[in-house]
Motif scaffolding. Structure first.
Motif, PDB file in Angstrom:
ATOM      1  N   ASN A  30       0.848  -1.195   0.000  1.00 56.56           N
ATOM      2  CA  ASN A  30       0.000   0.000   0.000  1.00 56.56           C
ATOM      3  C   ASN A  30       0.883   1.244   0.000  1.00 56.56           C
ATOM      4  OD1 ASN A  30       0.891   0.266   2.694  1.00 56.56           O
ATOM      5  ND2 ASN A  30      -0.787  -1.041   3.375  1.00 56.56           N
ATOM      6  N   ALA A  31       0.253   2.404  -0.022  1.00 57.85           N
ATOM      7  CA  ALA A  31       0.998   3.661  -0.120  1.00 57.85           C
ATOM      8  C   ALA A  31       1.983   3.798   1.038  1.00 57.85           C
ATOM      9  CB  ALA A  31       0.028   4.830  -0.119  1.00 57.85           C
ATOM     10  N   LEU A  32       1.541   3.335   2.213  1.00 57.81           N
ATOM     11  CA  LEU A  32       2.381   3.464   3.380  1.00 57.81           C
ATOM     12  C   LEU A  32       3.645   2.631   3.285  1.00 57.81           C
ATOM     13  CD1 LEU A  32       0.275   4.054   6.340  1.00 57.81           C
ATOM     14  CD2 LEU A  32       2.637   3.434   6.681  1.00 57.81           C
ATOM     15  N   MET A  33       3.467   1.397   2.783  1.00 57.52           N
ATOM     16  CA  MET A  33       4.630   0.530   2.617  1.00 57.52           C
ATOM     17  C   MET A  33       5.554   1.091   1.542  1.00 57.52           C
ATOM     18  SD  MET A  33       4.791  -1.803   4.737  1.00 57.52           S
ATOM     19  CE  MET A  33       3.751  -1.389   6.100  1.00 57.52           C
ATOM     20  N   ALA A  34       4.977   1.769   0.554  1.00 61.15           N
ATOM     21  CA  ALA A  34       5.806   2.386  -0.473  1.00 61.15           C
ATOM     22  C   ALA A  34       6.694   3.458   0.143  1.00 61.15           C
ATOM     23  CB  ALA A  34       4.936   2.981  -1.570  1.00 61.15           C
ATOM     24  N   LEU A  35       6.138   4.178   1.129  1.00 61.07           N
ATOM     25  CA  LEU A  35       6.939   5.188   1.822  1.00 61.07           C
ATOM     26  C   LEU A  35       8.048   4.539   2.632  1.00 61.07           C
ATOM     27  CD1 LEU A  35       4.284   7.722   3.089  1.00 61.07           C
ATOM     28  CD2 LEU A  35       6.086   8.131   1.433  1.00 61.07           C
ATOM     29  N   MET A  36       7.734   3.408   3.261  1.00 57.97           N
ATOM     30  CA  MET A  36       8.750   2.669   4.026  1.00 57.97           C
ATOM     31  C   MET A  36       9.868   2.226   3.081  1.00 57.97           C
ATOM     32  SD  MET A  36       7.542   1.915   7.251  1.00 57.97           S
ATOM     33  CE  MET A  36       5.993   2.192   8.056  1.00 57.97           C
ATOM     34  N   ALA A  37       9.458   1.741   1.908  1.00 57.88           N
ATOM     35  CA  ALA A  37      10.448   1.336   0.911  1.00 57.88           C
ATOM     36  C   ALA A  37      11.296   2.539   0.532  1.00 57.88           C
ATOM     37  CB  ALA A  37       9.755   0.740  -0.307  1.00 57.88           C
ATOM     38  N   GLY A  38      10.643   3.701   0.411  1.00 56.52           N
ATOM     39  CA  GLY A  38      11.354   4.937   0.098  1.00 56.52           C
ATOM     40  C   GLY A  38      12.389   5.254   1.169  1.00 56.52           C
ATOM     41  N   ALA A  39      11.999   5.024   2.445  1.00 58.69           N
ATOM     42  CA  ALA A  39      12.912   5.304   3.550  1.00 58.69           C
ATOM     43  C   ALA A  39      14.141   4.411   3.474  1.00 58.69           C
ATOM     44  CB  ALA A  39      12.201   5.097   4.884  1.00 58.69           C
ATOM     45  N   LEU A  40      13.940   3.157   3.069  1.00 56.56           N
ATOM     46  CA  LEU A  40      15.082   2.254   2.931  1.00 56.56           C
ATOM     47  C   LEU A  40      15.968   2.691   1.767  1.00 56.56           C
ATOM     48  CD1 LEU A  40      13.624  -1.318   3.523  1.00 56.56           C
ATOM     49  CD2 LEU A  40      15.188  -0.032   4.963  1.00 56.56           C
ATOM     50  N   MET A  41      15.315   3.141   0.687  1.00 62.92           N
ATOM     51  CA  MET A  41      16.090   3.511  -0.502  1.00 62.92           C
ATOM     52  C   MET A  41      16.935   4.750  -0.264  1.00 62.92           C
ATOM     53  SD  MET A  41      13.386   2.397  -3.393  1.00 62.92           S
ATOM     54  CE  MET A  41      14.126   3.226  -4.780  1.00 62.92           C
ATOM     55  N   ILE A  42      16.444   5.652   0.615  1.00 65.46           N
ATOM     56  CA  ILE A  42      17.248   6.826   0.976  1.00 65.46           C
ATOM     57  C   ILE A  42      18.603   6.360   1.492  1.00 65.46           C
ATOM     58  CG2 ILE A  42      17.474   8.617   2.749  1.00 65.46           C
ATOM     59  CD1 ILE A  42      14.586   9.276   2.405  1.00 65.46           C
ATOM     60  N   HIS A  43      18.607   5.219   2.173  1.00 67.40           N
ATOM     61  CA  HIS A  43      19.846   4.698   2.744  1.00 67.40           C
ATOM     62  C   HIS A  43      20.557   3.722   1.807  1.00 67.40           C
ATOM     63  CE1 HIS A  43      19.332   6.521   6.672  1.00 67.40           C
ATOM     64  NE2 HIS A  43      18.054   6.270   6.535  1.00 67.40           N
ATOM     65  N   GLY A  44      20.084   3.644   0.589  1.00 62.66           N
ATOM     66  CA  GLY A  44      20.756   2.792  -0.370  1.00 62.66           C
ATOM     67  C   GLY A  44      20.426   1.320  -0.221  1.00 62.66           C
ATOM     68  N   ILE A  45      19.376   0.992   0.566  1.00 60.58           N
ATOM     69  CA  ILE A  45      18.954  -0.405   0.674  1.00 60.58           C
ATOM     70  C   ILE A  45      17.741  -0.587  -0.217  1.00 60.58           C
ATOM     71  CG2 ILE A  45      18.043  -2.187   2.218  1.00 60.58           C
ATOM     72  CD1 ILE A  45      19.534  -0.683   4.473  1.00 60.58           C
ATOM     73  N   THR A  46      17.860  -1.437  -1.220  1.00 54.62           N
ATOM     74  CA  THR A  46      16.720  -1.656  -2.090  1.00 54.62           C
ATOM     75  C   THR A  46      15.876  -2.773  -1.522  1.00 54.62           C
ATOM     76  OG1 THR A  46      18.275  -1.181  -3.841  1.00 54.62           O
ATOM     77  CG2 THR A  46      16.079  -1.902  -4.494  1.00 54.62           C
ATOM     78  N   PRO A  47      14.615  -2.483  -1.178  1.00 50.22           N
ATOM     79  CA  PRO A  47      13.774  -3.544  -0.639  1.00 50.22           C
ATOM     80  C   PRO A  47      13.641  -4.662  -1.664  1.00 50.22           C
ATOM     81  CG  PRO A  47      12.676  -1.418  -0.492  1.00 50.22           C
ATOM     82  CD  PRO A  47      13.886  -1.234  -1.331  1.00 50.22           C
ATOM     83  N   GLY A  48      13.734  -5.865  -1.207  1.00 52.23           N
ATOM     84  CA  GLY A  48      13.671  -6.987  -2.136  1.00 52.23           C
ATOM     85  C   GLY A  48      14.100  -8.239  -1.430  1.00 52.23           C
TER      86      GLY A  48
END
Lengths: 334, 503
Positions: free
Chosen positions: B327-345
């Motif tokens: 959902n949109a919220l999890m997309a934001l969480m994914a965004g937070a990880l990506m800020i740190h260079g961690i690609t969710p997966g």
């Protein structure tokens, strides 16, 4: 309303009296930009926070604030595929205090969505930020390792071959249709609400291919669950998984359609604003942290002059029109 | 063995001072934004995203996760006390929770919500630790065909939720569905029912619709009753804490709700909304006294609250294990990880085990913090009910307005809020329940999208819904529910159940 020609004199007069607080009374319609910027500048991101647009805007805003000596504030104005936020800049006074940071989808409003915004006339191109090559992505389980093998696979099947995309007329939809036009490959499009859904169906084998930016699929590609057959053009960001370009894979003509991000002002923005803003943005694009932020999102900074940027906008508008003609999609309604 | 290692690693990470601190900040913030109607976790997390740049990725995710499940907790508070669901999913809690509050049992309802959430949170934490990886394959098995069947089931069960006449319930669902269709046609990109407003091209804003139809309309109705001094028309507070008998009555619904919520939370898309609604419908079905539902049944608070919270936690599974934000919220969480260079997966669990297990262990610690934080606050929240109506009403309207505005920074959404506030008032005057309206509204776009997509894949073959095993099973279950509603015996019980539900 005060005559803008007279007003600056009054402002200087007051300023000379040291009445700094009088500045807060200054109406927005100041036409001159000699002292630009002398108050906080807003950068509108026409989408919700958290996505690549927002991340770019925030990393640039920090540097621009330091460089130009006034706070640059990011404002998220989502809605209508970016139109709401874009409109808030188009309708703003052309004084250099409200900018729009948006991808090439600004070129699609007119022809694809039938929304009243002509990207070649209603905004002033200020600076291009970065481009991101599109990538052609398939599941690792798919028996095709090159673009040509994929075409043979799709054409040799009894069943339908499906590509997934998010948003009618978005760049990934344009890329897929352009690929279909150039290669004559047999495939059908399936519309999705979000790229996560596309990835799910690609992993589950319901979809066969998608055209997307690298960042959307990097995690799955690195884990070996998806593979990139080709990039649409050469400038793939550092750290991107290796793959040939479309031209190398034997499909010429894909390079013109690409994702880019840029900064726009309202129409008629004076050179006194455009020139220093373009220079400051281009300086920021040389910053190591900014380059790194773009790279993580699969994009490469592209410092350009406003004129070069205007040419890129023209080409994106042409690309959107070509898409509408080829697919026969009826624009939005309006 | 693996399981214990993972849990040990997770606890070691989550018990570090930094993790504990940000976990606490997260749940505290979450509770507050949950209590304030309209200011949802999505907006808050979005605003805090730039701040997380300065934290370690683990601390950042722990804090953001805390905000998320903390807000699920807090959201039930206003739903119970004022019939103002902060989140769509807590609108189910409002049905019986608000009735309990009106009977003077607000404290009991809040305490049960807190306990239910904690049990559900604990359950979900262990479930994630045990079965995150196998569960993630469940998400992959759900394609459009299966979703379509699931949504049909959701819509049909929401008829069960409606009080009074079945006809009115069905009419409300259909009306809600019509409003849900406003926006852009998914396939052609054509605008429909936008009446020339480009602001409607994304559809009506859910937060504005939910707050209008539940909250504003409730205020209008209260005003009409001349409730100028008593404060929201709730009775004297008789009990703050649940009795032993209450706990016994609430225990099975809490367990069933936790299980249902945990499973449905894994599914991308409408999982969290469906889970609360289904948990409620299930309890009503199983209850020996279904007539108490809608009149302050403790099970009607316990089950959806547990389902809600369990679902909130398991919705992390697809994001952390597949890189698919549900959902949109999890997309934001994914965004937070990506800020740190961690690609969710799929690689996160292998390459960042301390992050993965740390976040999961912190959810359990955070849930414990929430109980400690919220149980003493129950008295304070209940005291809110004593605020005179003339003070509380404008405050609620102001918070709702700010909340709706901040979702999109859009003034247009305020007109949407007013429109649906008025519409909700009219519905109430006509004796129509607004809960089925909301579920119809939320699910119609999804129903259409998945129906359409499933047919594109099948080449227009409608039998695909019966040929796919999962969707066939769900549709069979739906048929069973329809049959139950249609059966004379059930109709009689149902009539009895709602015989005195005229308030």
């Amino acid at each position: 309303m005060l005559d803008p020609k007279i007003f600056p004199t009054r402002r200087r007069f007051l300023a000379s009296l040291g009445a700094a607080s009088a500045l807060s009374m200054a109406p927005a319609h100041r036409a001159l930009a000699a002292g630009w910027p002398d108050r906080p500048v807003t950068i509108v991101v026409p989408y919700g926070p958290g996505a690549s647009n927002d991340i770019f805007a925030r990393s640039l805003a920090d540097l621009l604030s330091k460089d130009l000596g006034q706070p640059f504030v990011v404002e998220n104005r989502p809605g209508a595929g970016g139109f709401t936020g874009a409109l808030s800049v188009v309708n703003a006074p052309a004084d250099g205090y409200r900018f729009l940071l948006m991808p090439n989808s600004i070129a699609s409003f007119d022809s694809v969505m039938a929304l009243d915004l002509d990207a070649t006339a209603d905004v002033t191109p200020v600076a291009q930020l970065a481009t991101a090559p599109g990538s052609m992505v398939v599941s690792s389980a798919l028996p095709a390792n090159t673009v040509q093998e994929f075409i043979a696979f799709a054409n040799g099947r009894e069943e339908d071959t499906f590509y997934g995309y998010v948003g009618v007329g978005a760049t990934q939809h344009q890329l897929a249709e352009k690929f279909r036009k150039l290669t004559g490959v047999k495939m059908k499009g399936v519309n999705y609400q979000g790229s996560a859904e596309v990835t799910t169906d690609l992993l589950a084998g319901r979809l066969h291919v998608q055209f997307s930016t690298v960042s959307a699929v990097r995690g799955q590609v690195e884990a070996g669950e998806l593979k990139i057959l080709a990039y649409t053009n050469a400038s793939s960001a550092p750290g991107s998984p290796p793959a040939p370009t479309m031209a190398e894979a034997g499909v010429a003509g894909m390079a013109e359609t690409q994702v880019w991000w840029g900064i726009f002002g309202p129409a008629g923005l004076p050179p006194e604003v455009v020139t220093p803003m373009n220079a400051a943005v281009n300086r920021a694009l040389g910053d190591a942290a900014v380059i790194d932020t773009f790279a993580k999102n699969g994009a490469v900074p592209t410092p350009r002059s406003p004129e070069e940027f205007a040419a890129a906008i023209g080409s994106a508008v042409a690309s959107a029109k070509e898409f509408v003609e080829f697919t026969g999609i009826v624009p939005g309604g309006g | 063995m693996d399981f214990l290692d993972h849990l040990a690693l997770g606890l070691a990470t989550a018990l570090q001072a930094e993790s504990l601190f940000y976990c606490f900040i997260g749940v505290l913030l979450g509770t507050f934004i949950g209590v304030l109607p309209g200011i949802g976790p999505t907006a808050t997390i979005a605003m805090l995203l730039p701040v997380t740049y300065f934290l370690s990725p683990t601390a950042a995710l722990i804090m953001l996760a805390g905000i998320y499940y903390g807000s699920q907790y807090g959201g039930s508070t206003t739903a119970i006390l004022m019939n103002l669901p902060g989140e769509v999913s807590s609108s189910v809690t409002a049905i019986d929770g608000y009735q309990m509050a009106r009977k003077g049992e607000a404290g009991k309802a809040l305490a049960i919500a807190a306990i239910g959430s904690f049990v559900a949170g604990t359950f979900a934490t262990f479930l994630i630790a045990l079965a995150a990886v196998p569960l993630s394959s469940l998400a992959l098995r759900f394609g459009s065909t299966e979703y379509f069947a699931l949504i049909v089931l959701g819509l049909v069960t929401s008829v069960v939720l409606a009080h009074g006449s079945v006809i009115k319930g069905v009419a409300m669902i259909l009306t809600g569905m019509l409003f849900g269709l406003v926006g852009t046609d998914t396939d052609s990109g054509m605008f429909r029912y936008t009446l020339g407003f480009y602001q409607l091209s994304d559809g009506l804003e859910t937060v504005a619709v939910a707050l209008g139809i539940f909250g504003i309309s409730e205020i209008l109705r209260n005003l009409e009753g001349g409730a100028d001094s008593a404060g929201l028309g709730t009775a004297r507070i008789t009990s703050l804490m649940p009795s032993r008998a209450d706990l016994r009555a609430a225990a099975p619904p809490i367990l069933r709700g936790s299980l249902l919520g945990a499973v449905m939370g894994v599914l991308p898309g409408g999982g969290s909304i469906l889970s609360a609604f289904s948990a409620y419908a299930l309890e009503k079905k199983l209850s020996r006294h279904p007539e108490r539902f809608g009149h302050g049944a403790i099970e009607g608070v316990a089950a959806p609250e547990s389902a809600n919270n369990a679902g909130a936690q398991t919705s992390f599974i697809p994001m952390l294990t597949l890189g698919i934000p549900s959902n949109a919220l999890m997309a934001l969480m994914a965004g937070a990880l990506m800020i740190h260079g961690i690609t969710p997966g799929p690689n996160v669990i292998r390459e960042q085990p301390d992050l993965f297990w740390g976040v999961i262990a912190s959810m359990w610690i955070g849930n414990a913090m929430l109980v400690v934080l919220n149980l003493p606050l129950v008295g304070l929240w209940v005291a809110l009910l004593k605020i005179p109506y003339r003070v509380l009403l404008p405050a609620i309207v102001i918070f709702s307005t700010i909340g709706v505005y901040t979702v999109n920074n859009s003034g247009f959404d305020l007109y949407v809020l007013i429109f649906f506030g008025t519409l909700g008032y009219v519905f109430r005057k006509l004796g129509c329940e607004v809960a089925p309206f909301l579920i119809g509204f939320v699910l119609s776009k999804l129903l259409e999208t998945h129906f359409h997509r499933a047919l594109v894949f099948s080449g227009g073959d409608l039998t695909v819904f019966l040929r796919e095993p999962i969707s066939a099973a769900i549709l069979a279950l739906t048929g069973f529910v329809v049959l139950l509603v249609a059966l004379p015996a059930f109709r009689r019980t149902r009539k009895q159940a709602f015989a005195d539900s005229d308030d």
